[in-house]
Design a protein around this motif. Structure first.
Motif, mmCIF file in Angstrom:
data_model
loop_
_atom_site.group_PDB
_atom_site.id
_atom_site.type_symbol
_atom_site.label_atom_id
_atom_site.label_comp_id
_atom_site.label_asym_id
_atom_site.label_seq_id
_atom_site.Cartn_x
_atom_site.Cartn_y
_atom_site.Cartn_z
ATOM 1 N N TYR A 1 -8.960 9.399 4.991
ATOM 2 C CA TYR A 1 -9.171 9.815 6.379
ATOM 3 C C TYR A 1 -8.979 11.326 6.418
ATOM 4 O O TYR A 1 -8.082 11.851 5.784
ATOM 5 C CB TYR A 1 -8.169 9.127 7.314
ATOM 6 N N PRO B 1 -5.515 6.589 11.025
ATOM 7 C CA PRO B 1 -4.851 7.322 12.117
ATOM 8 C C PRO B 1 -5.461 7.028 13.490
ATOM 9 O O PRO B 1 -4.815 7.245 14.508
ATOM 10 C CB PRO B 1 -5.069 8.800 11.753
ATOM 11 N N GLU C 1 3.186 6.897 6.622
ATOM 12 C CA GLU C 1 3.052 5.440 6.631
ATOM 13 C C GLU C 1 1.995 4.924 7.594
ATOM 14 O O GLU C 1 2.045 3.765 8.016
ATOM 15 C CB GLU C 1 4.414 4.762 6.866
ATOM 16 N N LEU C 2 1.039 5.767 7.920
ATOM 17 C CA LEU C 2 -0.097 5.331 8.722
ATOM 18 C C LEU C 2 -1.199 4.848 7.798
ATOM 19 O O LEU C 2 -1.333 5.349 6.688
ATOM 20 C CB LEU C 2 -0.637 6.505 9.553
ATOM 21 N N GLU C 3 -2.015 3.911 8.274
ATOM 22 C CA GLU C 3 -3.259 3.597 7.579
ATOM 23 C C GLU C 3 -4.342 4.401 8.286
ATOM 24 O O GLU C 3 -4.393 5.612 8.111
ATOM 25 C CB GLU C 3 -3.475 2.088 7.540
ATOM 26 N N THR D 1 0.827 5.174 1.158
ATOM 27 C CA THR D 1 0.067 6.140 1.949
ATOM 28 C C THR D 1 0.401 7.522 1.420
ATOM 29 O O THR D 1 1.523 7.777 0.978
ATOM 30 C CB THR D 1 0.425 6.055 3.445
ATOM 31 N N SER E 1 -0.298 11.700 2.294
ATOM 32 C CA SER E 1 -0.851 12.762 3.135
ATOM 33 C C SER E 1 -0.779 14.072 2.370
ATOM 34 O O SER E 1 0.262 14.388 1.794
ATOM 35 C CB SER E 1 -0.022 12.923 4.415
ATOM 36 N N VAL F 1 -4.982 5.993 1.865
ATOM 37 C CA VAL F 1 -4.311 4.699 1.800
ATOM 38 C C VAL F 1 -4.683 4.108 0.448
ATOM 39 O O VAL F 1 -5.866 3.916 0.151
ATOM 40 C CB VAL F 1 -4.765 3.771 2.944
ATOM 41 N N ARG G 1 0.849 -1.196 0.000
ATOM 42 C CA ARG G 1 0.000 0.000 0.000
ATOM 43 C C ARG G 1 0.877 1.235 0.000
ATOM 44 O O ARG G 1 1.911 1.265 0.639
ATOM 45 C CB ARG G 1 -0.849 0.047 1.273
ATOM 46 N N HIS H 1 -5.750 12.290 4.296
ATOM 47 C CA HIS H 1 -4.792 11.186 4.285
ATOM 48 C C HIS H 1 -5.385 10.010 3.524
ATOM 49 O O HIS H 1 -6.523 9.640 3.776
ATOM 50 C CB HIS H 1 -4.476 10.785 5.727
ATOM 51 N N LEU I 1 1.469 11.540 10.054
ATOM 52 C CA LEU I 1 0.665 10.673 9.198
ATOM 53 C C LEU I 1 1.495 9.716 8.355
ATOM 54 O O LEU I 1 0.949 8.856 7.666
ATOM 55 C CB LEU I 1 -0.201 11.537 8.265
#
Lengths: 100, 445
Positions: free
Chosen positions: A57, B270, B266-268, A19, A21, A68, A17, A66, B264
């Protein structure tokens, strides 16, 4: 006006995955950012790279959206054929999106 | 109560050493953490150990210790690091060796063992995460299996009064949470406090990424003195609230943008950041700029820790053969595309066209695919062909075909590079906590 005019972006990897931001440089610009970068918009922008779904998110108090992005990294950094196996360069792509 | 000062000495195995030395000397720290393990680092270290039983720890361990031990011993700064990698015991001995070279008066090193769970993984057939396969499917190719230990695994080492704590695989934020738990006496079931400790660890674990690194975009996000970017430190209170900052006189910046970007990273979700010690919740974290390069962090919380620990398995998965060649000036892109067409035909001829491969133009579509930026005409392009193969010999053929374009390909092709690498991939599985046998060995000068 583009996302780059109001925000910065950072990407990372977690398994297969990516991510992503996106953070408004001025908190007052956050609503515009949230309106522009829906999960569908982000998925469409990265459609050549991201093979799976995209989750979003929101953290309005930090001015951040954010994402994914699933199945984005060719199996993950340790086995990917991509030159940028981590997907670290992917963050800049979102900066080119036109603001809604 | 005085704030506990904890610094970040490395964000990855190859990170710079001079900013860590600066932190050790000027930071007035209580603890300095070096986080040096990425996904497959332990598998690669395990391969080194299989060739030489005295190896298997981080290759820069001794150099880093030479740089920071004098100041840390003099000032009583506890060093915590996962540079033990696949051989924490040998790493501990190596640190003592450096201490002897430096003629330090005394040194106590605590080595934390227990993350290596390869025997258990081989004996059981746990399912692999994100897959419909089990561990047995990696039979014959499996190199390593290491569980992500938590802060609880480091507490005995810290309680021993060690100057240096060396571990193998530990959850990165736990390297920072452990000294906070030890110093403040936080309870293992105080989920809110642990969540706050994890947010401090997560902000610091990538070193300069929170203090001005990996953020500059000239004209949009400007970072002063980037070449001298300082590594960060946190000033942590007993209730878990912290201030993230860096040393005066260093380059970089610490502010809402750098802290949010790292928060944030590398977070899925939070709200559910799974760690061995707690499921941390960052969704209500508040960041406030309280001064130049000073950001206060509060509002993290947590939920009960998971029953199982995550395990990273390293295994062999064939080879990748690669070749690159550049074209420049008028028609560069067209010549690059012609070269790619030739290469694809040559792969067919070699019987390699059925394999997984990428044939692309750096400067056009290698980073973001064919859709984005496709309409621009670059001055120069670099052809890249990368093929996944079963054998090293097949992988070598890829570079050979690219190199042959010098004489046999389009006009003006130059700067060929070729490479073959063995693929060491990682998979993940889960293991019950009770299976892990924690040990702490003390070594002294």
């Amino acid at each position: 006006m583009k996302v780059r005019d109001i925000a910065l972006a950072r990407s990372g990897d977690k398994g297969n995955r990516a991510t992503l931001s996106v953070i408004a440089r001025d908190l007052a610009d956050y609503p515009l950012l949230e309106r522009t970068l829906t999960p569908e918009r982000v998925q469409a922008h990265y459609r050549d790279i991201v093979r799976g779904s995209v989750q979003r998110y929101t953290l309005p108090h930090l001015g951040a959206v954010h994402f994914v992005m699933n199945e984005a990294l060719g199996g993950g950094v340790t086995r990917s054929l991509a030159l940028d196996a981590h997907g670290k360069t992917l963050s800049a792509a979102i900066l080119d999106v036109d603001l809604t | 109560m005085k704030a506990f000062r904890i610094g970040s000495g490395a964000g990855y195995s190859g990170d710079r050493i001079d900013p860590a030395q600066d932190l050790a000397e000027r930071g007035e720290l209580d603890a300095l953490v070096f986080e040096c393990l990425a996904e497959r680092t332990i598998a690669l270290a395990q391969l080194r150990r299989s060739l030489d039983p005295q190896q298997g720890y981080d290759l820069l361990l001794k150099e880093r210790m030479r740089a920071v031990l004098p100041a840390c011993v003099k000032q009583g700064v506890t060093i915590i690091t996962n540079m033990g990698a696949a051989n924490p015991r040998a790493a501990g001995e190596a640190v003592l060796q450096v201490a002897r070279e430096l003629q330090l008066p005394r040194l106590r090193v605590a080595v934390v063992l227990g993350d290596d769970v390869l025997p258990w993984m081989l004996a059981h057939d746990a399912p692999l995460m994100d897959s419909d396969q089990t561990v047995r499917s990696l039979d014959g190719r499996l190199i390593s299996a290491n569980a992500y230990l938590g802060a609880d695994a480091l507490l005995p080492a810290l309680q021993s009064g060690a100057d240096v704590v060396i571990t193998g695989r530990v959850a990165d934020p736990a390297l920072f949470l452990a000294p906070l738990m030890h110093h403040f006496g936080w309870d293992a079931g105080d989920w809110q406090r642990l969540g706050q400790g994890i947010v401090v660890g997560h902000l610091l674990e990538c070193a300069a990424q929170v203090s001005g690194g990996y953020i500059a975009d000239p004209g949009y996000v400007d970072v002063p003195g980037l070449a001298e970017v300082g590594f960060p430190l946190a000033e942590v209170q007993a209730d878990g609230r912290a201030v993230i900052t860096k040393l005066a006189g260093t380059g970089g910046r610490v502010d809402r943008l750098t802290c949010t970007a790292q928060l944030l990273y590398e977070l899925e979700d939070p709200g559910r950041y799974l760690q061995p010690d707690v499921v941390a919740d960052f969704s209500a974290v508040r960041l406030q700029e309280i001064g130049p390069d000073r950001v206060s962090i509060e509002g993290a919380s947590g939920h009960p820790r998971p029953d199982q620990l995550k395990v990273t398995l390293g295994y062999r998965e064939g080879f990748i053969g690669e070749g690159q060649i550049s074209y420049a000036g008028p028609g560069a892109r067209a010549r690059g595309e012609l070269a790619l067409a030739v290469l694809e035909s040559r792969l067919q001829r070699r019987g390699l066209d059925g394999l997984d491969y990428r044939a692309e133009l750096i400067g056009v579509n290698a980073m973001h695919g064919p859709l984005l930026g496709a309409d621009r005409e670059p001055y120069e392009v670099r052809v890249r062909l990368a093929v996944r193969t079963a054998t090293r010999a097949q992988a070598e053929q890829v570079g050979q075909e690219v190199e042959a374009l010098y004489l046999n390909g389009p006009a003006g092709g130059g700067g060929v590079t070729q490479s073959v690498r063995e693929v060491i991939a990682v998979a993940s599985a889960l293991i019950p906590r009770e299976v892990v046998r924690l040990e702490c060995e003390i070594l002294e000068l």
